[in-house]
Design an enzyme around this catalytic site. Structure first.
Site, PDB file in Angstrom:
ATOM      1  N   GLY B 227      33.281 -14.364 -71.200  1.00  0.00           N
ATOM      2  CA  GLY B 227      32.235 -14.549 -72.201  1.00  0.00           C
ATOM      3  C   GLY B 227      31.746 -15.982 -72.202  1.00  0.00           C
ATOM      4  N   SER B 228      31.299 -16.434 -73.356  1.00  0.00           N
ATOM      5  CA  SER B 228      30.671 -17.752 -73.408  1.00  0.00           C
ATOM      6  C   SER B 228      31.720 -18.858 -73.429  1.00  0.00           C
ATOM      7  CB  SER B 228      29.783 -17.868 -74.635  1.00  0.00           C
ATOM      8  OG  SER B 228      30.573 -18.120 -75.781  1.00  0.00           O
ATOM      9  N   GLU B 247      36.958 -16.593 -68.124  1.00  0.00           N
ATOM     10  CA  GLU B 247      35.830 -16.508 -67.181  1.00  0.00           C
ATOM     11  C   GLU B 247      34.581 -16.769 -67.998  1.00  0.00           C
ATOM     12  OE1 GLU B 247      36.123 -16.162 -64.029  1.00  0.00           O
ATOM     13  OE2 GLU B 247      38.260 -15.652 -63.905  1.00  0.00           O
ATOM     14  N   CYS B 281      26.468 -14.628 -65.162  1.00  0.00           N
ATOM     15  CA  CYS B 281      27.074 -15.974 -65.195  1.00  0.00           C
ATOM     16  C   CYS B 281      26.743 -16.766 -63.940  1.00  0.00           C
ATOM     17  CB  CYS B 281      28.597 -15.909 -65.301  1.00  0.00           C
ATOM     18  SG  CYS B 281      29.249 -14.441 -66.051  1.00  0.00           S
ATOM     19  N   GLU B 375      23.524 -23.042 -69.981  1.00  0.00           N
ATOM     20  CA  GLU B 375      23.433 -21.734 -69.330  1.00  0.00           C
ATOM     21  C   GLU B 375      22.265 -20.986 -69.963  1.00  0.00           C
ATOM     22  OE1 GLU B 375      26.774 -19.097 -70.054  1.00  0.00           O
ATOM     23  OE2 GLU B 375      26.423 -18.168 -68.114  1.00  0.00           O
TER      24      GLU B 375
END
Lengths: 470, 470, 470, 470
Positions: B227-228, B247, B281, B375
């Protein structure tokens, strides 16, 4: 004249047959040793078997410490070893010293690998029959090893048999080349001082008829031979139940792409082509240069070749000296002359004086000429331009040999293509084929041999897996 | 409206709290499920512990066959899975189908790795104290695993937690993204039919306050979160004695060298930049093109971006559709507008319509703009020319993230330099950073995470070594 | 009568020479096939070379899928394969079916190993010469393989050559035993449907003079032979430059310690001694039982041996049936009679009827009797009491063979001693020597062979390392 | 009084804060050093970053030679190191000398591992998306490491952080225990002479508030801590984005089966229970003896414990001496007294004199007593009889700790059961839990820690994989 007793089953002995060792540069005998006969071979074999029973029980650290001791002693005596090598093999001092240092590295690597002998532990429950089962795969030393080593690296090519054998726990009986037995006999004095049991290492100069007994004997579990292809392949057929590792000849190709750094390629090719008078299995015999840079390459290459400094092997600035004997120099002379008669063009060199043959460069050669398709094992290099990269690769492959090759390029596609398509055991990027480090896998395909050296790889062939299904 | 019961400790259940699932493309609810509360989480954790006792005893072939069954059932129902993914995540059909197929591969790989769990057998006699000793190092499953997976790959990023856990012998309780719980609930129907004991897998949609309990609970031995970055790093501090794998996000850079095939680079960059609206991502967010080919690149790239086909996610020729929700689309809109205000130049796109944001390309951006340093997780790409290769590498590194990067080049030195110097978990040669195969090590450095997925690597974190000194 | 065309270079063909296949149980021909001659061998070799060029380029997943397809098709047709095996080899149905299932496993394992062909990446900077250098060691398939397989496992012992060859990327030309060619011909029908190129697999029944050409031909890079020691070792000498793997005979020993579970040992020894009439290389031929439990062992063992159910191989409750032919039964008869004349005592069995020889147990044997020192390859077991464990190990080793051994014990010291000292390729704890899973390393030392099978290990011999020095 | 400057970023310096080091045996200061403050920590961190840039470029042989030099210098000065350790830690001479020798081994192993840093090369063509792709996975050093080491092995437990860091290419800033900083400061004098760049190693004694900055600082990429569980787990929560390795406490169990050699077990248990006054994480605190041999065990054990020779740590025949300080001795005294009050029976020892606590053996203890469930870290051992082996295993597991355990047995089933069921990082067969070799994986589960040391394993945590997809 210094005398070197041979080392047989843990004893330094003399035999009825003396062997004189001469310096090929001046042809003068400078040392004496002895030849083993059947009796000594038998004694060494028997002692090897006794030693094996003890070596199997040595702890990793015991073997490792002994191997490190050997490395350390060679290092302390590197000039002594270099001097013996330089004289018995007519190897220019700087190359002889480099060989001694490489042998240090070879034993050091073996000292580490002795602690890391292969072992696997695997699940066996991949199918219902193996439910609850696991397997321990331990590798045990196979037993006494027979080694036969060549004249061109009297110390380090023998070390590539001795060091892994001792690390694995296998005794070894070594037959050095009759012309160059001294380095390995000197080594025996060191090994004799270690904790390896008597019989772990014997070094026996011998005539070919006795050497034949080594090949066929059931006393050895592995025959490891470095030498000519012709001799090697015949041994394989006569080796009985033994494993056989053959490190044979080559006529290595080198490609110089237009994308490469030409000056770098030139200077490396001079070394690769003429170090130790080209008497190296991975000597850069055939060089293929892209046509756009061929002229530039030649213009830089030939003057450097001409400048190679001829002299006595013990002289520190000698770059080139005599070949191992006059008959080999004559063979090289014949092949070069033949090639010229068939249309090859001489760019430099081409003359013989006794055992000395000038550093020689040919162009306009065809693949069927002896200078191209045979292993020249002398100071001769062929230079050919190529048009397409694929063509260059085909030319490199156009031979029965397949040991190593070199490629100078900065183009990813060329490098990938070369690696996938050149038929060799090793491809060297941006260097000549003579590159070798002592722990890398080394050996050839096609007529260049079977099996690999490089300590870990050599050890693998000296061990036998046994699985315990638990 | 189709209802999906949640899967809790081996039972399909409903709870007092319903959760409606909508298609972001049209905002309409199309399915219903339920939210777990503390009670369900407790039940799932308890059943996981019970399951663990049984899973530890499963033979490799039993786990392997069950995992192959899962792969095979997903494959048979790939359109069903693709349809759920397309709708809950607004993922264009072709990408949704590709995800379903990747999940098949993920479970297949796990089926193989279940037979190959790590084991070592080592000599311990490296020093005198270890004489006669050997060590068997077996890796045992650590226990129940907590997984938290994101909305953007509802099936396959969950599979990358579930499949290795089952292969290792660890039960797993999964919290899917609340917006996209269906694919993993559908998967539960398959796993329920296997020989894995009840409790091996639970999938519990839940609110964040319940999710927090997963993070802090001592019932789990590993927390694996995708996730973030913002959320992830906070979890690490609150995870207690658990291992943590994170991750997280990225703003991947891509370099296009003048030595590369520009047309190939362009076509891959369109995919890497806009697949699934950039909500990946490893989306190719920042593209650096050598100045000599920058103009050519832009001329080929912009028209292709403009041609991307907008439509309903279930339509087979849709290439781009709505983002996951309007608030994210607004965030992207704000960042692009800010960038333009600060001097960035819009090459195409730049408009929003509800949750849809046009495929957008910017140039003249600076590293501190949000479109560059954050991002973006949306359909926005920045294009910058570079002068020297070192400069391009520095720009790729000029960020807190370090997940993957792409490099298009045919120059060996550039590739080597990039690999040694770009600060990422993965560098893709001649392709965009979105490249991933399901068995390769995958994960980031710097703020992009800690640990690696990719079945074998994920399994490694789920196991604990134990040595038997024999 | 069913006809099986031979499979030559991708074609199903007939030749001028017919070969009838009979069931050894009743001596009746039940199928027909053809014998290859030099021409067919040449065609198959040429096609193998063509296939090799294509196989080298196959992706891992392509080979893997094709191998999984083969596994799956054998599985679907397991009764068909079992029926062929049962008839051509006179193998009791349950063992024939087990063999078919093992072959499924063999191809499945190969499907996985095709993705995991060996590769190494190593640092070369262990000494100054290697500074900045790394080595990629890739293993490439060696080329066409020649396989020769025996009658006793017509399918699975051939599969242990075919499956690794296809996984490695090597075409294979197989010579099955002339008595049992059908299972591999049936297999050809499956392989023919896969993506492996025509010529990847040929199966050619042939007379020995044609088989000789396979041994000596330069068209093959590896000869892999499973069969008798006598034949095998001669091949090694005549194989030219080829690698040679030999899986030869044995007269496996089994130790039953007083610390073991005797009933378990007894029941396993009945299987290990008499499964497939003892015609298995790892048949439990020599059983050594501690003197304190020897009587108990005999009392339990003999009645179970006597109860073994004789019948037609296709009958599902048959436990024992005819040997492969009458001449072998006569040989066994002679050896047992000789042993009795020299003092051995018959505990049961000892009679012959055509190709059938009764399950026979002897005691009071000496190591020099043929029933002990030779591979009996028939339904005969010798039982000897021992006093000390060391003595038992010495007896197991008192032979030229060294394939596998079994040990029943619950004592750690005995197990360790046995593993370190028994000279075999595999030691099975708490089971008989016939234990084998298809992915474990399998093969013998001493006269029992050279090299190992077991997919990963067999593949290793079918590949050649090439190093890229970067 | 000898002064030891602290070693900060490559400089030997003094600070305004002096630190006196005393010998716990007599309480007298015998040396002086200094305490680092925030400024020194900052300087060391900055120098570490500078050093990192250089260390990344060091060849394997350069790091290896430097590490071998360190090993060799420690070896030459082993008595100097032993003397410092004996005095600062009150460690009996023979154990202090053993520790110095172990540190030699630790650096030697690191010298080898520096050449063998992990690298993988993998096929990526397991599915169609990866066709033509391969992956090079190289492991790069993560960056500066923070190490915190305990008082009980002032040299070797620090070496287990320093040696792998240097081998991996990571600079390290070490905080030694304030009571025992001398051995690592002495080590600094050696490391300072190597080719490792200034800043590679700093050793900074400091108060806890400065130590806290190490824990939370973003300058370090890994925190590796050896010490108490209580402190360790708190650090994990405050470590930010760093990786964390914790080597914490234990209360190791040992099982003595009736099938074992009791005399051997007894003599090893005396060492395992009382070496260095039990101040070892893997001290044999809890011993479980089968009831049939319990009495025999006690009869042999107690007299040997009583005979342990008390004296000055520098005396060569001292076997036991003072604990690290009086407060710890009092804690031990309290726990033993408590246990007696709750029903435990004292078999010997039980008295305190200042920092000295007598070697003490208790029986009739219950699992909830502090002497059983807590880490005693003192010269106290509990002895309990057991009835069934399963019960003994349960008792070993009945604790929050899980570091190592010992088992004395000659029964295969017991050993297998123990290995599968005892919850620890290491199980030692036929020896006490204190067994450790410096290259084996070492570390605990449950509250005993996270991660593993042992050079190769420690290095693994200090490196980050990066994949190049080719």
């Amino acid at each position: 004249m210094e005398c070197f007793k041979i080392y047989c089953g843990g004893d330094f002995i003399e035999t009825p047959l003396t062997l004189f060792v001469s310096n090929p540069y001046d042809g003068k005998d400078f040392a004496q040793t002895w030849l083993a006969e059947e009796e000594e071979l038998k004694f060494a074999s028997d002692k090897a078997k006794e030693a094996f029973a003890k070596m199997k029980l040595m702890a990793a650290y015991e073997k490792s410490e002994a191997l490190n001791f050997i490395a350390s002693e060679i290092s302390k005596n590197e000039e002594r070893f270099a001097s013996l090598i330089a004289q018995e093999a007519a190897k220019p001092w700087k190359y002889a010293l480099a060989e001694a240092r490489r042998a240090v590295q070879t034993f050091k690597v073996a000292a580490e690998e002795a602690k890391r002998l292969p072992m696997e532990y695997i699940r066996l429950d991949w199918a219902v029959e193996g439910k609850g089962r696991e397997g321990l795969v331990k590798y045990f030393p196979i037993g006494p090893v027979a080694g036969i080593s060549p004249f061109n690296f009297p110390l380090n090519l023998a070390a590539h048999k001795i060091a892994p054998a001792l690390a694995a726990g296998c005794p070894i009986v070594l037959k050095p080349a009759s012309t160059t037995p001294l380095a390995t006999l000197e080594l025996a004095k060191i090994i004799d001082k270690t904790e390896f049991p008597k019989g772990s290492y014997s070094v026996l100069p011998m005539k070919r008829n006795i050497g034949d007994l080594i090949v066929t004997s059931d006393d050895f579990k592995l025959l490891t031979f470095t030498g000519s292809s012709e001799v090697g392949w015949k041994m394989k057929a006569r080796a009985g139940k033994k494993k056989v590792v053959l490190e044979l000849g080559g006529n290595a190709g080198t490609i110089v792409s237009q994308s490469s750094d030409i000056s770098h390629a030139v200077s490396r090719c001079v070394v690769g082509g003429f170090a130790y008078q080209g008497q190296i299995c991975i000597h850069a015999q055939r060089i293929f240069v892209h046509k756009d840079v061929f002229e530039t390459f030649c213009e830089q290459f030939i003057p450097l070749v001409k400048k190679l400094n001829y002299g006595h092997p013990l002289s520190h600035d000698t770059e080139i000296t005599a070949m191992i004997d006059e008959s080999n120099a004559k063979r090289v002379e014949d092949w070069v002359n033949e090639a010229q008669n068939d249309g090859a063009k001489l760019l430099c060199g081409g003359k013989r004086n006794g055992a000395y043959y000038e550093p020689t460069v040919l162009t306009n050669v065809t693949p069927d000429m002896n200078v191209s398709c045979q292993e020249i094992f002398g100071p001769v290099v062929t230079l050919q331009p190529y048009e397409s990269f694929e063509e260059a690769v085909n030319q490199v492959n156009n031979t029965n040999y397949g040991l190593q090759a070199g490629i100078f390029t900065n183009n990813i596609k060329e490098l990938d293509y070369a690696f996938n398509n050149i038929e060799v055991g090793g491809l060297i990027h941006n260097d000549v084929p003579v590159f070798r480090t002592d722990h890398m896998p080394y050996g050839g395909i096609k007529d260049s041999g079977i099996g690999r050296e490089g300590i870990k790889y050599a050890i693998h062939d000296m061990m036998e897996p046994k699985i315990l299904v638990k």
